[in-house]
Design a protein around this motif. Sequence first.
Motif, mmCIF file in Angstrom:
data_model
loop_
_atom_site.group_PDB
_atom_site.id
_atom_site.type_symbol
_atom_site.label_atom_id
_atom_site.label_comp_id
_atom_site.label_asym_id
_atom_site.label_seq_id
_atom_site.Cartn_x
_atom_site.Cartn_y
_atom_site.Cartn_z
ATOM 1 N N LEU A 82 0.744 -1.377 0.026
ATOM 2 C CA LEU A 82 -0.014 -0.103 0.110
ATOM 3 C C LEU A 82 0.937 1.167 -0.013
ATOM 4 N N LYS A 83 1.911 1.165 0.899
ATOM 5 C CA LYS A 83 2.698 2.508 1.084
ATOM 6 C C LYS A 83 3.634 2.670 -0.332
ATOM 7 N N MET A 84 3.993 1.372 -0.989
ATOM 8 C CA MET A 84 4.971 1.681 -1.997
ATOM 9 C C MET A 84 4.201 1.926 -3.626
ATOM 10 N N LYS A 85 2.894 1.480 -3.692
ATOM 11 C CA LYS A 85 2.257 1.631 -5.078
ATOM 12 C C LYS A 85 1.019 2.464 -5.089
ATOM 13 N N ASN A 86 0.732 3.077 -4.009
ATOM 14 C CA ASN A 86 -0.405 3.966 -3.788
ATOM 15 C C ASN A 86 -0.105 5.074 -4.398
ATOM 16 N N PRO A 87 -0.969 5.273 -5.433
ATOM 17 C CA PRO A 87 -0.568 6.809 -6.366
ATOM 18 C C PRO A 87 -1.021 8.009 -5.508
ATOM 19 N N VAL A 88 -1.480 7.897 -4.273
ATOM 20 C CA VAL A 88 -1.837 9.268 -3.564
ATOM 21 C C VAL A 88 -1.394 9.000 -2.066
ATOM 22 N N ASN A 89 -0.407 9.452 -1.694
ATOM 23 C CA ASN A 89 0.381 9.370 -0.462
ATOM 24 C C ASN A 89 -0.492 10.046 0.618
ATOM 25 N N ARG A 90 -1.097 10.935 0.432
ATOM 26 C CA ARG A 90 -1.976 11.736 1.312
ATOM 27 C C ARG A 90 -3.386 12.349 0.653
ATOM 28 N N LEU A 91 -4.376 12.347 1.606
ATOM 29 C CA LEU A 91 -5.740 12.803 1.001
ATOM 30 C C LEU A 91 -6.548 13.092 2.215
ATOM 31 N N ASP A 92 -6.403 14.550 2.783
ATOM 32 C CA ASP A 92 -6.987 14.748 3.811
ATOM 33 C C ASP A 92 -8.070 15.913 3.982
ATOM 34 N N MET A 93 -9.062 15.996 4.624
ATOM 35 C CA MET A 93 -9.905 17.189 4.697
ATOM 36 C C MET A 93 -10.475 17.151 6.008
ATOM 37 N N LYS A 94 -10.312 18.596 6.613
ATOM 38 C CA LYS A 94 -10.989 18.832 7.891
ATOM 39 C C LYS A 94 -11.626 20.258 8.087
ATOM 40 N N ALA A 124 -5.508 18.694 2.450
ATOM 41 C CA ALA A 124 -4.082 18.612 2.213
ATOM 42 C C ALA A 124 -3.928 17.169 1.408
ATOM 43 N N PHE A 125 -3.064 17.312 0.388
ATOM 44 C CA PHE A 125 -2.831 16.076 -0.313
ATOM 45 C C PHE A 125 -1.420 15.880 -0.958
ATOM 46 N N GLN A 126 -1.153 14.616 -1.411
ATOM 47 C CA GLN A 126 0.280 14.447 -2.100
ATOM 48 C C GLN A 126 0.128 13.361 -3.039
ATOM 49 N N GLU A 253 8.847 18.257 -9.090
ATOM 50 C CA GLU A 253 9.089 18.259 -7.778
ATOM 51 C C GLU A 253 7.836 19.227 -7.066
ATOM 52 N N GLU A 254 7.399 20.157 -7.784
ATOM 53 C CA GLU A 254 6.335 20.721 -7.246
ATOM 54 C C GLU A 254 4.734 20.163 -7.437
ATOM 55 N N LEU A 255 4.876 19.101 -8.385
ATOM 56 C CA LEU A 255 3.693 18.447 -8.335
ATOM 57 C C LEU A 255 3.523 16.974 -7.354
ATOM 58 N N MET A 256 4.824 16.884 -6.906
ATOM 59 C CA MET A 256 4.891 15.741 -6.045
ATOM 60 C C MET A 256 5.010 16.066 -4.632
ATOM 61 N N GLU A 257 5.060 17.598 -4.182
ATOM 62 C CA GLU A 257 5.036 17.831 -2.917
ATOM 63 C C GLU A 257 3.683 17.768 -2.194
ATOM 64 N N THR A 258 3.773 17.815 -0.936
ATOM 65 C CA THR A 258 2.058 17.955 -0.389
ATOM 66 C C THR A 258 1.678 19.526 -0.556
ATOM 67 N N ALA A 259 0.388 19.506 -0.926
ATOM 68 C CA ALA A 259 -0.109 20.626 -1.201
ATOM 69 C C ALA A 259 -1.103 20.835 -0.276
#
Length: 300
Positions: A82-94, A124-126, A253-259
Amino acid sequence: MRRYNKRTVAIILSVAIAVFVGFLGTRTAQSKIVTNVPADVSGNELKALVVEDFENANIGDNGWQIESVPKKFAKAETEQKLKMKNPVNRLDMKIVGAGPNDMNVEEWSLTDKGKKKEKCLGIAFQFRYPGTNEVHILAPPQVDWKDKTPKLTFNPSTGKDEQERGIELPGQSKGISLWVHGRGHPYTLEAWVKDYRGSTHILKFGSVNFVGWRPMKAEIPIDVPQQFESFPQTRITKITRFVLRAVPSAPREELMETAYFFFDQIKVLTDTYEVNFDGSDLHKLMDGTKGGEKGGEKKQ
C-alpha cells in the motif's frame, strides 16, 4: 407648410408608438408567467448571498467529501505494498479554526450564513507521480436553501428518489465567488454546477498558484437554464463539487510535494425575484407542509 398624406402620418404614428412601448419595456420586469398582478419595477432583485460559510459544516457521508483522480487505494495485500504503490500518499480534509481577515461578515443574512468567520475548510494531499492529477471536493447532501430540509431527486437508474450532493443557489444565479488560501501550488480551480434539467456546467475560477487568501469568482453563463414557464418560475441550480487540477507542465518536484488549500465563504450573486399571485402557496396544503394560508384557504 409641408403636407403629409394619410399613409405617411400612419407610419410616423406607428414608429412613435413602438418607441414609446419599447421605452416602457425597459422599465418593467420581464416574466414568462402572466398573472392577475403584473410585475413592477422591483422585478430585478440582485443580491449577494452566502450559501456556505463552513461554520457548521460536517465531513464525511453527511457532509463534505474529498476524492482524487487517480483514486487513493483504500486497501492492499500488505501495508508495504500500500505504501509503495499507492498513487496518492495523502488525502485529508477537515474543518479548521481559521479564516481570511479581509472577509466581511453579514449582520443580516437571507440564508442565515456568513455571520461568522471562525472556521474554514482545509485540505491536504500529495500525489506519488506528477501528471494530470485531480482533487474533487464534493458538496454535502442537498437540502432546501430556505427551510434546510433534505431535497430528493428522482434517479432513473435506481427508480428511487435520492438525496444528491449539492449546494442550492437561490434565485437565478449570475456568478459564484469564494475565498481561497493557496501556498503557491500549480493548480487551477473550477466549480461543477448542475441545472434543473440534469446537465453539468464547468465554471473556471483560474489559477490558484498564489500565496495567502484571495477572493475568486466565476460567472454563470446565460445559457444555463434557470427558469421555466410555470410556477415557480425559478428552477434551482446547485454546486455539486469543486475541482483542483494540476498543471502538468509545472516542475516535477512541485507536483509531487504536499499541497495545502483552504476555502471559505461561498457566495452567489443572484436575482431572487419570483412572480407572486394570490394563492401561490396553496400547493403546500396538498403536500402537507406549512405556509399554505394564502388565497382564502386555511388549515383546519
